[in-house]
Structure formats: C-alpha cells, structure tokens
Write an enzyme that holds these catalytic residues in place. Structure first.
Site, PDB file in Angstrom:
ATOM      1  N   ASP A  38      33.649  -3.894   2.719  1.00 39.44           N
ATOM      2  CA  ASP A  38      34.530  -3.659   3.848  1.00 39.44           C
ATOM      3  C   ASP A  38      34.538  -4.879   4.768  1.00 39.44           C
ATOM      4  OD1 ASP A  38      36.075  -1.464   5.214  1.00 39.44           O
ATOM      5  OD2 ASP A  38      34.692  -1.998   6.833  1.00 39.44           O
ATOM      6  N   GLU A  70      37.443  -6.571   0.647  1.00 40.36           N
ATOM      7  CA  GLU A  70      38.523  -5.924   1.376  1.00 40.36           C
ATOM      8  C   GLU A  70      38.908  -6.815   2.558  1.00 40.36           C
ATOM      9  OE1 GLU A  70      40.074  -2.923   4.523  1.00 40.36           O
ATOM     10  OE2 GLU A  70      38.156  -3.964   4.593  1.00 40.36           O
TER      11      GLU A  70
END
Lengths: 694, 694
Positions: free
Chosen positions: B403, B432
């Site tokens: 993330d 990401e």
C-alpha cells in the site's frame, strides 16, 4: 538483522548508482556514465539537469555542486523544470576556467519549503496556527544560527526578526506576510536547513578554451599559393610557406580565426597518385599530401618544397600576427617510403605472404598508403603518436585536424587526447570523420573537441531542422560540430547544381547555425566542377596537383564571395548569440523552402531567414516564437538585415521575400523602446502588432 | 611515456565504463547503470541490445554471455539489428531458472567475416587470389585446431577439408563455394577466431517465477463475504475467512490465479472513519482495514472478526487447493492505537508540540493514520518490516501488494526487497503507487516486481496506444504493469458513464493488453455508483462498511460479467501470446474509436479488435501489419472470435462492426494451410486477398 549499508545486503554490483535517500537520477550532461568528460567552453552556458524526487508530501530541493580544476567547490541552486509532473530539475551554469571540472547534483529535504507550503494553507484557514508558528520559529532559530556561523550577520538579524515576528501580537496573516518576504526567503534559501542530502556521483566536465567552440576556419594548400608553371623547365614550381602570406592576409581580412593546412610533410613517391587520383603520375606531379613520408622524413619533417622548420615557424608567427592560429593535419598513416616502414615494420600489418598490408576497401586498393596497426606494438605507436603531437605543439600548433580518426581504435584516441589534455588543456582536436553515427559520437565522447558533420548533406528544410535539433539539444554534451561548407574531398551536390546562390545559402547556414564553421579555399570563387557526373569530388582536385587561383582576376570582376564571408564573420564576432551552439531555436515558416531560426544570448538576438532553394525565389509568412526572442506576443520590433542594411518593422507574424540574388536575411533584433541608429524609437501602443516587410 | 592502462593516465573517474578496444555501448536492459537487476520471468523472451562498432573496414561481431544463478556461463550470438547503419546488435534470450542472472555483451574482431567479405569480392574478380587462399587456409587451420580442442571432431574434419579445398586444383570459384557452405560457416561461427574481445560490464537480470509476469488477480474483502445485519442486535456481524470460501470458489471458477486481500489486521478505533469516509462512525462501524493496529495487535495479528492465524492458514490452504494463491496487503502505517505507538514512538514523527504527527496533505488531515518516519530509527523499522514479511511468508504468503509505497523512501524498498529476493526469490511485490512517473519507475527499478498503472485513466485510442507502447518497449526492463480494472479506491469515470458496455471494454483491454490483470469484486456486478458528481470513488465504499453482495440474485438475473471474466481468463491460459508483455503490436484501424492490436508467440497469434466508445456502435476498415502476424502480405487466413465463437476469413485488410452489445473481438488466428475445426482448409491461390467480415 543484516547490515543496512547499501552494498552489504544488496546483490553485488560493480556498476551503476543505487538510489540515495532522496533519489537523484537521469543526471546530465554525463558521457558514458561519467567515463569521459562532458564538453563545455569557457563562458558557455551549460544546462545541468536531473530528475529529483522523494516519497510523500514533504518538499524536495536540488543543488548543483561544481568543483573547479583547483578542487574548489561552488553551489548553484536548481529549479523545477517544465513540463511539470516529471520531477525534472535544472540549472544553467557557466564555467569560467579552462580545464577539468566536475559536478554533482544533490537532492535534499527542504523543511523550509515544506513549512511555507503548510503555513500558506493552514494559517489563512486558521488550522493549527500555534503549532505552525512554533515550527516556523524553530526553523528561523536554527537558520539564524547558521547565518551567524557563516558570518552573514545581516541575514542572521533578518531571520531573528522573522522568529520574533511569528511571536508578535500582529494578526497571524500579517505575521506570515512578514516572514514570507522576499528578503527572508532569500536568507532561508542561503541558510535554511538541508536535510537528507543525497549526492549523485561527481561527473566530469572539461572546459575548453573558447576557440574550441567558436571560430571560423579557412583551409588552403600552401603549395598552391605562389605555385607557377616554369615554361623553361616545363615543370611546376611549388608554392611555399613564405609565398602563402597573401592568402593568410586575405583570410584575416575575411575575418577568419584559424588557418588549417593539409599535411606539410614529405610525400611518398611509391605508388604516388597523379592528377585526378590517377595511377600514372608524371615525374613532377606533387602527389597527395596525405601519403606521408619519404627519405626526407616523416611526420616530424617539413616537405622541402614548402620550406623548412624555420619557415614553418615564421608562417605560424605570421598567422598569429593577424590574430589567427594554425591548425595542423594529423594523419596517422604512412607512404611506403616513410622512415617508419624500415625502422618500425611492427607498426604495420603483415600479410600472409610477408608483405606489408596497404590500405584496401575491396576491391579498391590504396597502395600509396600503409595504415598503422595499433595492436602489434601498442606501447611503441602510442608513444610515437604522442611524441609527434608534442613536437608540433612545441612549434606553436595548438589545434590538430585529425585525418580519418574512425580508421583508428577509439580507445587509442581516448588515451592520446587525455594525455594531451592533461598537460595542455588549450590544445584541441577536430575529427575528420564522415561515418556512421555510433563512431562519430564515440570520437566526440573519447575526447575530440570537434567533429566534421553530416551538415554537408543536409539541404532540405526538414533535414536541417532535425539534424540541428539533434546537434544542439541531444548530442551537445559530447559532439561539437564544425560546419565546413566544402573540403578538398567533398564538393557537395548542392553546390554543383545550385549556382552561386547555393554558395550564399550554404555559407549563411554554416556561419549562423554552428558557432564553428569552415571554408576550403576555392569556395569563395564558386568552384564547382565535379570529377564526373554524380561524383562529389572536385575535378582537378588540389589533393593531387597544384592549383594556383586567380584571386586578383576575381577581385577585378567581382566574381567572388569574399565580402559575404567577411560580413558573416563580422556578424558572428559582433553577436555573442552566434557564438553558441545550444541556443538555437527554429521558428515557423509556411513555405517548405524557407527556414527560420534564431539564436539568443540575453539581449542579443539574431534571426536568420533563408531559402534552401537556390534556383527559385520564395515568399513566406513566418510566425515567430516570441518568448524565445525574449518578447511578448503583441510586441513589435525592428529587425535589421546585417547582409543588406535594410530595416523592417516586424511583429509575431511577418512576411518575407527571398530571391535568387538575396536568398537570406541575417537579422538582428532591435527591442521595443530601444533606438536603432537612424530610426525613431518604437512604441508598442501605436504600432500595429503585425507589420509586413517593406 | 605514461603507462597505457586505461585508468592510469585518463582523468580519474569513479563512474562509467570507458570504451574497450571494440566499443560496446548502449547495452540494454540495464537499470540505473546496473545498480538494480532488469526484470525477466522464467521462460520470457528478453531482448538484449547493444551498439557495437569498430574502426576501419574489418568485421566486428558480438556475443551475449549469460551467467546463471549458479555462476555457469553460456554464450548466445547477437545479430545486426535494423535499421542498418546504426551498428545496433541484438539477441533474444530466454532464461529458464528463477534467480539472479547477469549478462554482458562482448564485441570482437571477426577475421573469418573479414575474410569472407574479401574473398567474395576478390576471388570472382581474380584479385590477389593466391594471397586470399593462403589467408583462408591459415584461418581454417587454427579453427580446426580449436574444434579439436573442444572435442568436436566433426567440425574439425569439416574445417580441415575446407583447408584442403583451398589448395585443390578446382576452379577457384568452386573452391570458394565449398568453403562458404552453410556447414563450414556454422563450424567457423563456433570455432573461428575471436580477437580483441571487449566485454561490457556484467549487468544483473533477476528472473522471477512466471506468476510475477502472468496472472489474473481477484480482490475481495473477507469481512463482507457472509456478513449479515443482525436485526436482533441491530448490528452487523462480520464475515470471516471461513465464510469467504464461496468467493474463493467463484474466483477459481472464473479462472483467477491470485486472491488479493485488503489488510486482515486489527483496526484502530481512534478517529475511526464511518461510512463514506465520514468522521462520525457509529459504534459498530468496522473502520478502514488500512488503519492498522489496536490493543488486539498490529501488523502480525489477525482481526478477531475475521478469525485467527489458524483460520488464516486454512484460508491460504483453501485458496491453494484451487490452484490459486493469496496476495497480502502490506501497509506500513499505524492507527493511533497500534502497539508500535507506545512500544516504538521513535518510529513516528514528533510535532513541535510533542504530539505524534498524523498523516496530512494540508489542509486534509488523516488523523486515523500515523505514517512511519524511516529516518529516526532506521535499523529498528527496517528490521521490523523484514520481520513482518518473513512472518507472513512463513504463513504461506508469497505475494505482497504494498500500500502506498511512494510515501516511503525508495532506498528502504530497495533494501527490503533485495533482502527478501536474496533468500526467497519466489516472493514478489506489487506496488500500489498512483503517482508521478519518476516515482513509479523508481519503485520498479528498486525491486517491485509489479506496479499499478495509469491504465485506469487511459481510455482513448491514442492514449492506449501511446501508454502501452511505453510499457511494452520502453519501461519494460524495470516496470511490470498489473492492470486493475477497478480498485476499492478507484471507480473510473469510464465505468460510471459507459454502462455495462464500458465494463466489457475495460475487461477485454486489461486482460489482453497486460499479462497480469486484476478485478476488484463488484466489477462483475456492474457496480458504478460514485460517491458524488465528478468523484472517482465508490458510494458506500467497502473500505468503510460491510458490503455483502447478492451473488445469487445476479446469477439468477444474468446481470453479471462472470462468464466474460471466465472466458477472458480461459483465453489467456490457452494462448501463450497473451502471457507476455513485450510482444504487443498495434495495427491500423481507420475509425478513431477502434483499437486493433496483436500479440504473438511463435505460431500463437491473438488479435484484439475493440471499440473504446461504450455508447455507440462502430464500423471500421482495419489494416494488419502482416509481418507481425508471421504472414505474407497476400495471405488469407481465418480468425476465430473466442468471445462469440464466430469465424471469419480475413486478409491484410478487413472490415469490422463493433456494437454496444459486442464491443470487442478477441480473435485467434488460423494460419493458411491449417485446418480449423469444422472448416475447409484455406488455399491462398483461390481465396480473395481481401475478405470482408461476414
């Protein structure tokens, strides 16, 4: 846990630069990863670029650190570059000392910029005001201390005042205005904290003297100057250095800076070439000067027909007395009669039958030339090459034009040129390579300060725009062009077919597109007879025979380009804009036969508009990129044609008419509000924004 | 004389690679000068390129030397690459072993090629015939000896025969024909002399397992699967790992390979977000899974609502039993309730008022998230990060979706990912990052095996062509795309506005343009309600609330894309052409709303024709680049639409009609002369060269 040092746990790598805490990538100018220095000249503005970025939202900043040849460092700020969003940073630096510099780019965390961003959003919105002020005060306190340490008490006081202002009773918006004044920002740029500083490697830049970037070259064969046919003996008498002074004076009068001489050494007799490259010379044919060496000596000897070392020295002094200098040909090859052939047969290749290999490009044979083999006695031939250069350097030669460097190993040149540069940073080399791009570029990277180019065969508008854009923006850090309009080897088709107008067009293009250009004598007399149909060689080439020219007759008839060449060189001298390579910008002309470009250095702007069709007149609307000229879109201004003396009032759009007689304008720009000699000052508010020529 | 060693007399340089005797430059794939490995996957064809050239006229040649993870070397020939004249050499290599490889390019002097060139010109012309034969014999003699040394007696005999042939009484042209036979050429390619061998540095390539290149991802929130609203308590009951098996089975049925789970850890309660990212959650709102950590544990704990480590292990096993694997979210940030906040306050930033800094992008505040400060206790947070990865790796997780990696230092990732790769080369990471190109690229270079991409916002034909060309030919050595059609964070405008057709178009594009693609559940139900006008976020986002879905109702009504997703994944599995990135080629469609591209691996060719306009039907002529399909210009062939089952006869030009109901064709090619099930064989000589569709 494994150690965190970058090299310890990462897979071993002997190459490349891992990311620092603040990544700094795509640094330029960097040549072959830093193996060779990028090119610069004294006073030349050099763009330094890098991609600098970081994680998250905090501000990043970047600095160029320059190290001069003495080892002293100086820092220059970088600025975000356009287009936005690519994290490109740039600075333009100017290096004032000849020699080997280096630079690195430092990326760093900029808490001051982060704070300004936060404060400008939060304080007007009334968010976290106390905390923001507390953080600001801490920044001003440490920065004031840094200014004090640096002895800059004025800045220190300013920053202490900023600190106090954040504590004051004023409205917080007013406090912010005080601490974001230009003065405080300047002091913080100098003394604000720089955290997580992440340097790129140091990359080399070599700063050549200005003549390596900007000079006008004139080439002639001394043996032709003063050569005469003796009707008594029915033989030619060679011209000499001493009989060449008139040509030196003529070149000086035309404003040239460099006199380039083809080889001046004894010429071989074995397999000597006759006129027009024939294999059956007469007994008195002089041979090609590039077939070097005979019993009278080799590369360190003077051809007796030209004079001797003393007359060579006199010639060098004569050239210098006119503010010019001599460029010597350095052609590493031997005639079969060269002393090397007997003294150092190991410097040549041996065929299977025991003979020495002459030059070949099958089925062509060049039996008058033995190429050097650089792999058989590397130490020997390397040392001899360096000895020869130092010998001629000691006779005042500081420029060498190297014949066919692309037929010798690139790493030989890299070694040789680095050796010379190490002790004599003012000496520079022009590569006479007309070959494929990879080799052309490699020679520049390996150290050649200049190269011959494909300009010779770039005649169409799109070709000129494409090639010059490459030269000025893409290969500029390692390949410095020298635009010869002709050479003894090359009579371009454009000159053969385009008549006198073609000569004007090519001279204007060469002299204004490139800061260094060259002319081989005969060009100014419109010589354009080819050896044969479709051949790009001269008929009766001076390479193989004497070619005295009727300079006086030309002067009398007016059939020459002396005045144009002199005017072009004078414009180049007066306008710094024409003395740079990287400042070239193409503008728009509707007519595909009309090229428009400008060069600018600060307030000095030259706009060139030229036809590339020598056979027809052309008209065109042109549209100028006004920002590139330092103008506003609606500005009107005067342009003064330095070739014809005419002056026109122009705006962003203008109209030009180029004829076979006047195929080009070389225009200097007179800015709005300035006064051109003999003209009323321009007023933007009364003049139309678009004015047609005449 | 100064020593000739490259480093001794050349100016000192710590960076870059000087030219060797044969210059080898512009080697690729090389990432940041070799600091990081270029990307490859097991069995993936990798283009190796270099510019290799030399001085003069003698022949140059080039070889790739590959070193496998055990240190064993193998050589593959390179070939001159087009366009001619640039000295480009290339080879396509396939690396079959997972792990760290390296490669170098060797340039070398090729006396055999030089001799062939000379002989082919001189012998027919009768020039130097004896000498040429003598030189040839010498080459064959030494090469035969090399073959003998290598134990290749067949080649040695062949070369001895060639030697003898040059001595024979045959016509010399006949002798030449014998010694230039394919067999002799092959033997000389293997055993001919290689002189002046000049290697580039060794550059790293890391070969990932195939799933890092080719896989289909399915994302869902276990807490929603089986979640139910308890009308007695008026509270939601969370779904669990155990209640999620139906979704695992559904994903398997649709042919997905990877199940990606958002964070499964305890969720903070301080500043917990309510539905639709509101700041006023109800007591039973579940919060964002990315606000990690509370009294029940941090990144190494399982959210009690989902189950425990045992049920997680069961879930991993369940996924694996379907031939799939789990990708876990790795989100390096903490809720204010995370155990780190009290145990390791030094891992966070402290504000001037002593508070811990929460995430901000002024004026936005994310008070439920404390970002990590990677500079305060580098050793500590680095070690903890690695510990966490190894912990989940030990629970069967071999893929991590990271993330927001672009909010953490790039050199942290470079270290962490290299550590994992060193011991566990099968583990890979998806970044990401939706941010600027420099950071996207840096994360790929630093080690992320995959990245999210801008595909999400590339909807127009020109955008798709430009971006995919970049991904497949320019950033391919360091950036491997994972094309998600949607994510919990992003509901693209195209899906909001384009109706069900838009979902089909985006699924076809993602599944056929990129070897790895992904779907976040809800896509197959056409969910497209935005949070607000112009917002690209989901209304009632699953990030902040339970979202059980009516899968059975959708099945009953037929209102779903399950079949299309399953079909696309089946086509991908059957066609190796779709399992590669670098083999993408765009063809021409006259209609600007129609995109045509193909992928090919040997005989396997897939041609995709799709509309990019979800609201209208489109017709277009298309023109195929036949060579890219392995066809001749005049060939006719069958294309079979794998989506509809239709088959058409096509030539270089074809006509397509794409409707709102059938906006795309995914066509497999049936070559001339092969028989497609149920079809008569094609005969080129009788069929028209251009055949219209239907």
């Amino acid at each position: 846990m494994t150690s965190l040092s970058a090299g310890a746990s990462a897979p071993t790598s002997s190459t490349g630069t891992p990311f620092g805490r603040i990544p700094v990538t795509k640094v330029s100018p960097v040549v072959e990863g830093g193996a060779y220095p990028a090119k610069a000249a004294v006073g030349e503005p050099i763009p330094i670029r890098a991609t600098v970025f970081r994680e998250g939202h905090d501000a990043v900043n970047a600095t160029v650190v320059l190290t001069d040849p003495t080892g002293a460092e100086r820092r220059e700020p970088m600025h975000p570059s356009t287009p936005a969003g690519f994290d490109w940073w740039a600075a333009e630096v100017t290096l004032e000392t000849e020699g080997r510099w280096s630079f690195r780019v430092e990326g760093w965390d900029d808490p001051w910029a982060t704070w300004v961003h936060t404060a400008e959003i939060k304080i007007p919105a009334g968010i976290d005001v106390t905390l923001v002020c507390t953080e600001g005060k801490a920044l001003f306190a440490t920065s004031a201390a840094s200014a004090t340490t640096a002895g800059d008490e004025a800045a220190a006081r300013l920053l202490r005042e900023a600190h106090a202002a954040l504590d004051s009773d004023q409205q917080v918006e007013d406090r912010l205005e005080v601490v974001l004044s230009d003065e405080v920002r300047a002091a913080m740029a100098a003394y604000g904290p720089r955290l997580l500083t992440s340097p790129s490697p140091d990359y080399p830049i070599f700063v050549d003297r200005r003549a390596a970037l900007y000079a006008s070259w004139y080439e002639f064969f001394p043996r032709s100057q003063g050569a005469r046919f003796d009707s008594d003996t029915q033989r030619w008498v060679s011209g000499t250095f001493d009989s060449s002074y008139e040509r030196v004076e003529a070149a000086a009068a035309m404003g040239f800076d460099v006199i380039y001489l083809p080889p001046v050494h004894p010429i071989g007799t074995s397999f000597r070439k006759g006129p027009n490259n024939t294999l059956t010379p007469g007994p008195a044919d002089p041979g090609s000067p590039w077939a070097i060496g005979n019993v009278e000596g080799g590369h360190d000897a003077i051809h007796p027909d030209l004079g001797d070392l003393e007359s060579f020295d006199r010639f060098v002094a004569k050239v210098r007395s006119h503010g010019m200098e001599v460029a010597m040909d350095f052609a590493l090859q031997a005639s079969p009669d060269h002393p090397w052939v007997t003294d150092h047969p190991e410097w040549f290749s041996e065929r299977a039958d025991g003979s020495i290999a002459y030059a070949e490009n099958p089925p062509k044979k060049y039996q008058d030339i033995y190429p050097i083999n650089f792999d058989r006695d590397r130490e020997g031939i390397y040392a001899e090459s360096l000895r020869l250069l130092r010998f001629w350097m000691s006779h005042g030669v500081r420029i060498f034009r190297v014949d066919n460097p692309h037929t010798k190993p690139v790493n030989f040149w890299a070694w040789l040129l680095a050796e010379v540069r190490r002790t004599d940073p003012d000496v520079f080399f022009l590569a006479e390579a007309f070959t494929r791009p990879a080799m052309m570029h490699a020679l520049g990277k390996a150290g050649f300060q200049q190269g011959y180019t494909y300009f010779t065969w770039r005649n169409e508008k799109w070709e000129i725009e494409e090639y010059l854009t490459e030269l000025s923006t893409s290969s500029d850090s390692f390949f410095r062009p020298n635009f010869f309009v002709n050479t003894p080897d090359i009579l371009p088709m454009f000159l053969q077919l385009g008549g006198k107008t073609a000569f004007t067009i090519r001279a204007v293009l060469a002299a204004t597109l490139a800061p260094t250009w060259g002319v081989y004598s005969g060009f100014e007399l419109f010589e354009n007879a080819p050896l044969g149909h479709g051949r790009e060689e001269y008929l009766d080439s001076e390479k193989f025979q004497y070619r005295p020219r009727d300079w006086q007759g030309a002067e009398a008839s007016g059939e020459h380009l002396n005045l144009l060449l002199g005017t072009l060189n004078a414009i180049r001298r007066e306008h710094p804009a024409l003395q740079q390579l990287r400042n070239l910008h193409f503008h728009t002309a509707a007519n595909p036969e009309v090229v428009v470009y400008s060069k600018r250095v600060e307030d000095d702007v030259v706009i060139v508009v030229t036809s590339v069709d020598p056979l027809n007149s052309h008209e065109s609307e042109i549209v100028l990129d006004m920002a590139e000229l330092g103008l506003e879109t609606a500005d009107v201004f005067l342009v003064h044609d330095e070739l014809t003396g005419q002056t026109w009032r122009w705006g962003q759009r203008a109209f030009v008419r180029l004829t076979v007689d006047d195929p080009a304008h070389v225009l200097t720009l007179v800015r709005p509000g300035t006064r051109y000699p003999g003209q009323a000052p321009l007023a933007n508010d009364t003049a139309p924004t678009t004015a047609a020529e005449q």
